[in-house]
Design a protein around this motif. Sequence first.
Motif, short mmCIF file in Angstrom:
data_model
loop_
_atom_site.label_atom_id
_atom_site.label_comp_id
_atom_site.label_asym_id
_atom_site.label_seq_id
_atom_site.Cartn_x
_atom_site.Cartn_y
_atom_site.Cartn_z
N LEU A 424 0.65 -1.32 -0.07
CA LEU A 424 0.06 -0.01 0.00
C LEU A 424 0.93 1.25 -0.01
N THR A 425 2.07 1.17 0.81
CA THR A 425 2.99 2.44 0.65
C THR A 425 3.56 2.45 -0.60
N GLN A 426 3.92 1.44 -1.30
CA GLN A 426 4.47 1.84 -2.70
C GLN A 426 3.31 2.12 -3.55
N GLU A 427 2.10 1.81 -3.45
CA GLU A 427 1.10 2.47 -4.28
C GLU A 427 0.89 3.67 -4.28
N ILE A 428 0.86 4.16 -3.01
CA ILE A 428 0.49 5.63 -2.56
C ILE A 428 1.46 6.52 -3.00
N ASN A 429 2.89 5.87 -2.93
CA ASN A 429 3.99 6.85 -3.35
C ASN A 429 4.03 6.91 -4.92
N ALA A 430 3.48 5.63 -5.47
CA ALA A 430 3.69 5.81 -7.08
C ALA A 430 2.64 6.61 -7.40
N THR A 431 1.15 6.56 -6.85
CA THR A 431 0.21 7.67 -7.32
C THR A 431 0.67 9.08 -7.02
N VAL A 432 1.29 9.15 -6.15
CA VAL A 432 1.72 10.67 -5.77
C VAL A 432 2.64 11.25 -6.82
N ALA A 433 3.62 10.33 -7.08
CA ALA A 433 4.55 10.61 -8.26
C ALA A 433 4.00 11.01 -9.57
N LEU A 434 3.07 10.12 -9.86
CA LEU A 434 2.23 10.16 -11.18
C LEU A 434 1.50 11.48 -11.21
N LEU A 435 0.66 11.52 -10.43
CA LEU A 435 -0.29 12.64 -10.46
C LEU A 435 0.07 14.06 -10.09
N ASN A 436 1.34 14.15 -9.70
CA ASN A 436 2.01 15.14 -9.44
C ASN A 436 2.84 15.65 -10.77
N LYS A 437 3.01 14.83 -11.71
CA LYS A 437 3.52 15.21 -13.15
C LYS A 437 2.59 16.01 -13.72
N ALA A 438 1.33 15.96 -13.65
CA ALA A 438 0.57 16.92 -14.52
C ALA A 438 0.74 18.30 -14.10
N GLU A 439 0.40 19.00 -15.12
CA GLU A 439 0.67 20.62 -14.85
C GLU A 439 -0.45 21.26 -13.97
N GLY A 440 -1.72 20.68 -14.49
CA GLY A 440 -3.00 21.10 -13.63
C GLY A 440 -3.62 20.10 -12.74
N VAL A 441 -4.57 20.37 -12.42
CA VAL A 441 -5.24 19.35 -11.47
C VAL A 441 -6.29 18.48 -12.26
N GLU A 442 -5.55 17.37 -12.40
CA GLU A 442 -6.90 16.03 -13.13
C GLU A 442 -7.68 15.58 -12.08
N TYR A 443 -8.78 16.34 -12.01
CA TYR A 443 -9.75 16.18 -10.77
C TYR A 443 -10.24 14.95 -11.07
N GLY A 444 -10.86 14.39 -12.15
CA GLY A 444 -11.52 13.05 -11.94
C GLY A 444 -10.43 11.84 -11.66
N THR A 445 -9.15 12.23 -12.18
CA THR A 445 -8.25 10.90 -12.02
C THR A 445 -7.83 11.20 -10.66
N VAL A 446 -7.69 12.29 -10.01
CA VAL A 446 -7.23 12.22 -8.79
C VAL A 446 -8.33 11.64 -7.77
N LEU A 447 -9.46 12.12 -7.86
CA LEU A 447 -10.36 11.72 -7.22
C LEU A 447 -10.75 10.09 -6.99
N THR A 448 -10.74 9.59 -8.17
CA THR A 448 -10.86 8.22 -8.70
C THR A 448 -9.81 7.51 -7.94
N ALA A 449 -8.46 7.85 -7.97
CA ALA A 449 -7.33 7.27 -7.39
C ALA A 449 -7.47 7.16 -6.00
N LYS A 450 -7.90 8.45 -5.17
CA LYS A 450 -7.84 8.49 -3.82
C LYS A 450 -9.13 7.76 -3.31
N LEU A 451 -10.03 7.60 -4.02
CA LEU A 451 -11.30 6.89 -3.26
C LEU A 451 -10.80 5.29 -3.37
#
Length: 520
Positions: A424-451
């Motif tokens: 789970l720790t690895q999945e969280i860190n990987a998701t943080v690194a992936l989503l932080n690459k976006a220039e703007g807020v990918e709202y739907g993608t971020v919310l789906t990943a967090k849920l």
Amino acid sequence: RGRSVYWGRERNAVGGRKVEKRMVASGSVKVHLRLHYYADHGSYLVAVGPDRAFGADDVNNALRLTCGEGGYWHGSTDIQLGPQHPDDRCVYKYVVVWPHKKRYEAVQTVRYMSLRGLKDGDVIESHDSFRAPNSNVFVTTCFTEAIFGPRGLTKLDSMLGDKGIANNWRIRGKGIRSVASLNKSLADSTGVVPTSSGSDLVAVRFVVLVPRLHHGHTVHITGEHEVLGKWNPDSKVHMLNLGQHLYGVVLYLPRAELEFEYKYAIYDEKDNLIFREKGTPRRMNPPTEPTCRFYNIDETFEYKNAWKGAGVAVPVFSLRSNESMGVGEFFDLHKLVDWCMSVGFQLIQILPVNDTGMDPSPYSANSVFALHPIYLRISEVAAAAYAEANSGGGGLGGMLRRAGQKSPGLKSPADRTAKVPEDLTQEINATVALLNKAEGVEYGTVLTAKLKLLERIYRDTWSSTAASVEFRSWWSKNMDWLPAYACWKALLETEDEWNFTLWDDDVKSVPKMIDEKSPY
């Protein structure tokens, strides 16, 4: 000063305890209102409130005032005494009415006329001031609890102590008595001994709204009358805290002496004068009604200078950091607060953070209570949930109790994250690194990943969380909205129809749906 004087009430000893009985009056009193307000052409003022004399909260049926000379509005009505006023208060507010719009007084404080001690046939006159919304913003918790906060001082509880000297028109329900006995009661309650004599006394109730008051400070009235100390800062009259930043006191003065100058003043916790009101003194004049013996003065404190403060307005979703997951999060507010303090800012204004579901607009809230899960920091939720669950501390209930503080016995972030499953720790860190690459807020993608991550944490730790005292306490405190909202969210995921008015179940079905045997 410090002694309690109970007016219009009886106290009996029963079983070693003092039991208070309040005598309910009957009949009616004549009320005369007077307000100074410069209204625009084509508008008029009304007094509206729960009492039928004020329209039963209906502006269209409210007491309409008449404009006189100098911008003074006035109106009269009869108020029925009795159990319909359980707190001996007649609540009302002023409204400016145009043909197509209305302007209400500020709603942060309640304007009321005290009826305690009045009898059938009494005449009361109230001179009021319009409470503009721009000054009442200072009585909101943003200012009272933070900007004008405690500064290490104990918060004054406005509900402690007897309110008789500020709300009761008569002493012990026996009416206005001799000057000598009135002077003694006034001396017992306020420490001030008036020396005037005369039988035509008027009970004057001063009430002032003090919106910018620091913790520990007190409000007093001073003036040229001997009862008010003749401007001596050591002989002022203390005003009682009535709550909602209203301060009041009832004084008894001969009608012939009701022409004098006065001001309100603020003192610190050591009884040192901070400042008096700005400008020329206020002028007390006798009531316009010759039969009036109960005179209510309702005013707002006049400060010397306008309060000024600087701050920043920012949406939380824009506070992205290296630790957040593709969107600004609640934890990022800590860094913003630190930065604001370093540059001397006093205010932070954010856009709404309520749950909007998949709608990215912060103004499309599904609830006025539920906050949006997109602003959660998943790593902190996981650390609290797994650490507490494994230690028997009650899962996320511990997080509810600590509100983000470190868990007892867990000395570092490493100690907390050690309990989180490695995958789970690895999945969280990987998701943080992936989503932080976006220039703007990918709202739907971020919310789906967090849920998705939250559901994993929920499955692993829910049993311990549900059993915790903290969670059960939090649940019980939010029962008025949480069960129905949880049911609505669950149905929203299972129903094909988005329009909930077309669903088979409605809010009346909630008790059945949250039962343990329910299929939901």
